[in-house]
Design a protein around this motif. Structure first.
Motif, short mmCIF file in Angstrom:
data_model
loop_
_atom_site.label_atom_id
_atom_site.label_comp_id
_atom_site.label_asym_id
_atom_site.label_seq_id
_atom_site.Cartn_x
_atom_site.Cartn_y
_atom_site.Cartn_z
N ILE A 40 -50.44 5.09 100.68
CA ILE A 40 -49.76 4.35 99.61
C ILE A 40 -48.64 3.48 100.19
O ILE A 40 -48.48 2.32 99.82
CB ILE A 40 -49.22 5.32 98.54
N GLY A 41 -47.90 4.04 101.15
CA GLY A 41 -46.81 3.27 101.77
C GLY A 41 -47.33 2.04 102.48
O GLY A 41 -46.75 0.96 102.39
N GLN A 55 -51.71 15.39 101.08
CA GLN A 55 -50.54 14.71 100.51
C GLN A 55 -49.93 13.76 101.53
O GLN A 55 -49.52 12.65 101.20
CB GLN A 55 -49.47 15.74 100.11
N PHE A 56 -49.88 14.22 102.76
CA PHE A 56 -49.34 13.39 103.84
C PHE A 56 -50.17 12.11 103.96
O PHE A 56 -49.63 11.00 103.99
CB PHE A 56 -49.36 14.17 105.15
N LYS A 71 -43.08 14.51 96.96
CA LYS A 71 -43.29 14.51 98.41
C LYS A 71 -44.12 13.30 98.84
O LYS A 71 -43.84 12.67 99.85
CB LYS A 71 -43.98 15.80 98.83
N ILE A 72 -45.15 12.98 98.04
CA ILE A 72 -45.98 11.81 98.36
C ILE A 72 -45.12 10.55 98.32
O ILE A 72 -45.21 9.70 99.21
CB ILE A 72 -47.18 11.70 97.40
N VAL A 73 -44.27 10.46 97.30
CA VAL A 73 -43.40 9.28 97.18
C VAL A 73 -42.46 9.19 98.39
O VAL A 73 -42.26 8.12 98.96
CB VAL A 73 -42.59 9.33 95.85
N ALA A 133 -62.96 11.49 101.88
CA ALA A 133 -63.62 11.89 103.13
C ALA A 133 -62.60 11.95 104.27
O ALA A 133 -62.61 12.89 105.08
CB ALA A 133 -64.73 10.89 103.47
N ALA A 134 -61.67 10.97 104.31
CA ALA A 134 -60.65 10.95 105.37
C ALA A 134 -59.78 12.21 105.27
O ALA A 134 -59.49 12.85 106.27
CB ALA A 134 -59.78 9.69 105.26
N ALA A 135 -59.38 12.56 104.04
CA ALA A 135 -58.52 13.74 103.85
C ALA A 135 -59.26 15.01 104.26
O ALA A 135 -58.67 15.92 104.84
CB ALA A 135 -58.08 13.83 102.39
#
Ligand SMILES: Nc1ncnc2c1ncn2[C@@H]1O[C@H](COP(=O)(O)OP(=O)(O)O)[C@@H](O)[C@H]1O
Ligand SMILES: [Mg+2]
Lengths: 260, 308
Positions: free
Chosen positions: A104-105, A97-98, A5-7, A249-251
């Protein structure tokens, strides 16, 4: 953690940016700056090399950071603003995960852009001279450290954008970027200060803010001062640890907020 | 209880808005549940709190109070969303993607295997009436087409439960009809459908159960045939050629009639009185044109709740 899903999210983020024409524009602009530095004035080959290396690394760094900040602040904001986040967060996808996928993208986008800019710089240098002194290793090391800086600055921008508006996020991120490059100066002023409070404040800033100047070795490259791989290694590790901390922290914040 | 696909207990949401942090109680102590296999209509005028309730259920905003669950799991448990499809109110999607890229991306987020995605996605375009639009960029889709692909994306994981926020809005009457038929077809395949709307006429014949929400509070809940006032015995009687004097006399019982030309329409609260009322009218010089039992519609219930 489901990597698939992350990919998928990362790939979609990357796909969005390569379909965006603004990035191509930035890339062409930087290429133009680098190439035109060759044509500026009549210089010796050595001076040309120095100037082109300087201008090239400088503009890759500047535009990389600008991309990191401006793509970073809109990364999450755009999904919330256009309500695309509604249909993603309501799926079996964790908010963290989002965020990880989006980050990463975006990082992939910035790395690919920086790699293309680096190629333009190296090609320009190779055209200008068949050099006695080989600057390429140093340039590559400086570029790697720039990537670390982009990684960190992107994380900072994403962090602010999880709870504040794009304009404020941009101001905060650029503020931290500037402070991050001036830390030793700030500490120096602090130590000379009469006030205990100022000294404590500057100490706190020194230890809490990311030391981005550690990742800047451009002048050493211009003057052919070798950079050790161990230096590249530990400063990158420092940047990575800092980035990870900010992203966690952001997550944390992102997982608790309402999408209104 | 075992069959409850959605269960909402005492859910509340208070927003704080603006400079002064003014309180807005968008949803107040709402409790209801949706059973497996039902079509459940969540009705209410604009601003009633439908979207807010749905967003809480989908985990997009956090309730100020109460508990919500899907398939018996807390709604924040992401495992509860594996068999759930959700189409939000305003369908804005990734405009740089084509229709099929979009559905493929969402299929991946559900972990649908790629072979299954390739098989299912063309069927979805077919099902929502977007046959030749798979390779068109979403930025070229019209509002109605976006509404349709919004429903298609909610079906990409072949869910057991479908949550649709205002699926009929933005569609013309034909489009609304098609969506209604699609909802019925999905029910036949055993799916539970929970949808919100403020457009009532489309709803009455397809819903098994409805909830009516007004100003954040649940006003009515139940099977449509359980709503007592729908069985009212109101009867409409129409005379031709009544004198003004006779009309005045008859109105005493029914209130002023609707007069169109020589016709006068009275509405009688009860059928039992019809016989003698007709007699009185004929005595007043009128001839009977029609006698129509008037079934109240869900819309009447809705309107009277909304006015309270
Ligand atoms: N993010 C928000 N901030 C403040 N008030 C809100 C917010 N979202 C909705 N509201 C208010 O809550 C009420 C219910 O809104 P909503 O759930 O969208 O109604 P519906 O979907 O039934 O039309 C409205 O009065 C609306 O103004
Ligand atoms: Mg709504």
């Amino acid at each position: 953690m489901n990597m698939g899903k992350i990919v998928a999210i990362a790939y979609n983020t990357f796909r969005e940016s390569i379909r965006d024409k603004i990035l191509t524009g930035v890339l062409l602009f930087v290429a133009l700056i680098i190439i035109s530095s060759v044509a500026t004035v009549q210089l010796t080959v050595g001076q040309w090399m120095r100037l082109t290396t300087d201008v090239g690394l400088g503009s890759i760094s500047l535009f990389g950071v600008l991309l990191a900040v401006f793509l970073g602040i809109s990364l999450v904001f755009k999904e919330i603003d256009r309500k695309t986040v509604y249909t993603i967060v309501s799926k079996p996808v964790r908010r963290s995960q989002f965020l990880a996928g989006k980050y990463i993208g975006l990082l992939l986008t910035i790395v690919v852009n920086a790699a293309l800019m680096l190629l333009v710089l190296l090609a320009t240098l190779a055209y200008v001279s068949r050099q006695e002194q080989n600057p390429y290793l140093g340039i590559f090391q400086a570029w790697l450290l720039m990537l670390s800086e982009f990684m960190l600055v992107t994380a900072v921008a994403v962090f602010f954008s999880t709870f504040s508006s794009p304009v404020l996020s941009a101001m905060f991120s650029i503020g931290i970027w500037i402070i991050g490059h001036l830390l030793s100066d700030i500490r120096f002023w602090g130590e000379k200060s009469m006030s205990e409070a100022v000294r404590i404040a500057t100490d706190v800033i020194y230890y809490v803010m990311p030391n981005l100047e550690l990742l800047n070795v451009r002048s050493r490259v211009t003057y052919h001062i070798p950079i050790g791989w161990d230096y590249v290694g530990w400063t990158s590790a420092y940047a990575m640890a800092y980035t990870l901390m900010i992203l966690v922290a952001a997550a944390f914040i992102f997982s608790r907020r309402d999408f209104k | 209880m075992g069959n409850d696909v959605i269960s909402i207990e005492h859910a509340s949401k208070t927003f704080r808005t603006g400079f002064l942090y003014r309180k807005v109680e968008a949803v107040r102590d709402v409790t209801f549940s949706v059973e497996e296999g039902d079509i459940f209509g969540f009705l209410g005028p604009n601003g009633a709190g439908k979207t807010t309730t749905i967003k809480m259920l989908m985990g997009l905003i956090f309730p100020t109070g109460g508990t919500l669950s899907i398939f018996g799991r807390p709604h924040t448990d992401i495992a509860s969303r594996a068999a759930l499809g959700y189409a939000p109110e305003q369908p804005y999607f990734y405009e740089y993607l084509t229709g099929s890229e979009f559905l493929d991306y969402y299929g991946q987020l559900f972990g649908v295997p790629s072979a299954e995605r390739r098989r299912r996605i063309p069927l979805l375009f077919e099902m929502v009436g977007l046959r030749n639009c798979a390779d068109l960029a979403l930025r070229r889709y019209s509002k109605g087409m976006l509404q349709r692909i919004g429903i298609a994306q909610a079906l990409v994981n072949d869910p057991r439960l479908l949550v649709l926020d205002e699926p009929m809005s933005g569609l013309d009457p034909i489009g609304r009809r098609e969506i209604r038929d699609l909802i019925l077809a999905l029910k036949k395949r055993g799916k539970t459908i929970f949808f919100s709307t403020h457009i009532l006429p489309d709803v009455e014949m397809i819903c098994d159960r409805v909830a009516i929400i007004v100003k954040g509070e649940l006003r009515r809940l139940g099977r449509i045939d359980e709503f007592a006032e729908l069985e009212s015995e109101e009867t409409e009687v129409c005379f031709r050629g009544l004198s003004a004097e006779a009309i005045g006399k008859l109105s005493g019982e029914t209130g002023a009639p609707v007069v169109r030309g020589t016709l006068a329409y009275f509405s009688l609260p009860s059928r039992d009185r019809a016989q003698s009322f007709i007699g009185e009218g004929q005595a007043g010089g009128g001839s009977l044109v029609s006698l129509t039992p008037r079934r109240r519609s869900l819309e009447d219930v809705f309107m009277s709740e909304a006015r309270k």
